[in-house]
Design an enzyme around this catalytic site. Structure first.
Site, mmCIF file in Angstrom:
data_model
loop_
_atom_site.group_PDB
_atom_site.id
_atom_site.type_symbol
_atom_site.label_atom_id
_atom_site.label_comp_id
_atom_site.label_asym_id
_atom_site.label_seq_id
_atom_site.Cartn_x
_atom_site.Cartn_y
_atom_site.Cartn_z
ATOM 1 N N GLY A 228 1.002 -1.070 0.043
ATOM 2 C CA GLY A 228 -0.050 0.006 -0.040
ATOM 3 C C GLY A 228 0.910 1.242 0.092
ATOM 4 O O GLY A 228 2.171 1.023 -0.398
ATOM 5 N N ASP B 3 1.515 -2.516 -9.153
ATOM 6 C CA ASP B 3 1.111 -1.584 -8.186
ATOM 7 C C ASP B 3 1.812 -0.056 -8.575
ATOM 8 O O ASP B 3 1.366 0.858 -7.948
ATOM 9 C CB ASP B 3 1.464 -1.973 -6.916
ATOM 10 N N ASP C 130 6.078 7.208 -10.397
ATOM 11 C CA ASP C 130 6.622 6.725 -9.497
ATOM 12 C C ASP C 130 8.225 5.968 -10.222
ATOM 13 O O ASP C 130 8.196 4.969 -10.389
ATOM 14 C CB ASP C 130 5.954 5.440 -8.768
#
Length: 452
Positions: A91, A253, A263
């Site tokens: 997460g 993810d 990211d």
């Protein structure tokens, strides 16, 4: 707060999902906050360019809430495949969603962080970001934006005054907190988590949210969502190839549901068209090598389709997935023609040009940045020998999309190979000299203007 009233349009759409999708968190209390980079060009799109430096630090270093939007940072919950191994214990571990705003075209944009402190998903991590990692993300996002890759933008980088221990950098090293402006932070892994939990109600709610808030479409049809994601994902894969970019960690993810790249960790730009070129030192099998990125992104979209089986029949999902290859081929033709600086003609001629280009660039191991610079507008200089004749023939049928009148074309190509990244970082590390970074950002933006 001196926001631009017409441009500042705060939102709280993420709250519509409900608290099963996120955890309220607090930003770390940093020892200091020194502004190192502010992207006023991006900030202007969401009405934030009028902030003073002191206000900027208050909101993006100390995380005082922006008016009218989220009043507490939210760490998003998700799962994901990491190098093809499923991990339910992840997460937002060193970041959170801080605010939502509309840009000038009405798109919902998130302000998300990196290095803002620990969350319930930090596990054994410290929740921090190295200053070098922040500098690298600035360089990646600026370069990709200039090369027409759908990407998050680095909005802010603030040095935070802590010493961090890292295995892949000389330690102790300096710390920072980064804020990115992104078209959503919902990932394929967000859907995988709901499939793992067999949460049908949550899945339907998430499908509806993404279609409504991020794609601006009515309804909650999972097959329609997959159609849109396949289109965006194929475009992203193609744009990576045309940019010569290797993301390095294309885990599920790290794949945004809007097809926007984000990211940036061990990224690299490939010096030549080498399909086996990798970015991450830990990618020993070359799973995310330059030439395997379309396959990797397609594989991740397959995981989305598998997750959507919780609320949709398999057959239409499979039929939609099968369009990825054709959509990628069309997208890579568009992306390469844009980079070469010629207009599309027809599907057959465009495909032939792309195939001829790839054969030539593989056979010659030509430096990519120099080649694209020389090729722009569709003509090769005479010093490219007979091995390039087939490409010259293919280019002859395509008109230039833009002239070479811009001053950029009278200089040298703007590149971003690893040696230059290190050369930009060295004066920051040794003498706190940021001039080379700011000069490079200016040069990248000049290149973007010449291509746009």
């Amino acid at each position: 707060m001196p926001v631009t009233p017409q441009a500042y349009r705060p939102e709280t759409a993420l709250l519509d999902l409900g608290d099963a999708f996120w955890d309220p968190v607090q930003a770390a209390a940093f020892p200091s906050a020194e502004l190192r980079f502010r992207n006023d060009r991006a900030a202007d799109e969401v009405g934030l360019a009028g902030l003073t430096d002191e206000e900027w630090i208050r909101h993006f270093g100390r995380f005082a809430p922006l008016p009218g939007t989220l009043q507490q940072p939210l760490a998003l919950r998700y799962h994901g495949h990491q190098f093809r191994q499923y991990n339910p214990d992840i997460g937002d571990g060193r970041g959170f969603t801080f605010a939502q705003l509309r840009d000038g075209s009405g798109r919902l944009m998130d302000l998300g962080t990196k290095g803002s402190g620990q969350t319930p998903y930090s596990r054994f991590g410290d929740g921090r970001l190295t200053l070098k990692g922040g500098v690298r993300e600035i360089l990646a996002t600026e370069m990709l934006e200039a090369l027409n890759v759908p990407t998050s933008r680095t909005l802010s980088l603030i040095e935070t005054g802590e010493e961090l221990a890292r295995g892949d950098e000389p330690s102790p090293t300096r710390s920072a907190v980064l804020v990115r402006l992104s078209h959503g932070h919902i990932r394929i892994g967000t859907f995988q988590r709901l499939a793992y939990l067999q949460d049908e109600e949550g899945m339907r709610r998430l499908v509806g949210y993404v279609l409504r808030a991020l794609y601006r479409e009515d309804g909650a049809d999972p097959v329609r969502l997959l159609e849109l994601v396949v289109q965006r994902a194929a475009t992203l894969a193609a744009s990576y190839m045309a940019a010569g970019f290797v993301h390095g960690v294309l885990n599920s993810d790290n794949i945004n549901i809007t097809g926007e790249s984000f990211d940036y960790g061990p990224w690299r730009f490939a010096p030549t068209w080498d399909p086996g070129f990798t970015a991450a030192y830990f990618d020993h099998a070359g799973l995310y090598a330059f030439g395997r990125q379309p396959e990797a992104i397609h594989w991740n979209v397959m995981q989305l389709a598998a997750s959507l089986r919780l609320v949709a029949e398999s057959e239409p999902l499979i039929e939609t997935l099968q369009t990825f290859a054709s959509q990628y081929q069309a997208a890579v033709a568009r992306a390469l023609l844009w980079r070469i600086g010629v207009l599309p003609r027809d599907a057959e001629a465009d495909r032939a040009l792309v195939q001829t280009f790839e054969r030539a660039v593989r056979a010659t191991s030509a430096p990519l940045d120099r080649l694209f610079f020389d090729l722009f507008g569709g003509k090769l200089p005479e010093d490219y020998g007979p091995e390039w004749d087939d490409l010259r023939t293919a280019l002859a049928s395509h008109a230039p999309r833009k002239s070479r009148d811009h001053a950029y074309w009278r200089g040298e190509p703007c590149a971003m190979l690893i040696d230059e990244v290190e050369a930009i970082w060295a004066p920051i590390a040794d003498g706190d000299d940021w001039s080379r970074l700011h000069a490079k950002v200016a040069a990248i933006r000049t290149m973007g203007e010449a291509h746009a």
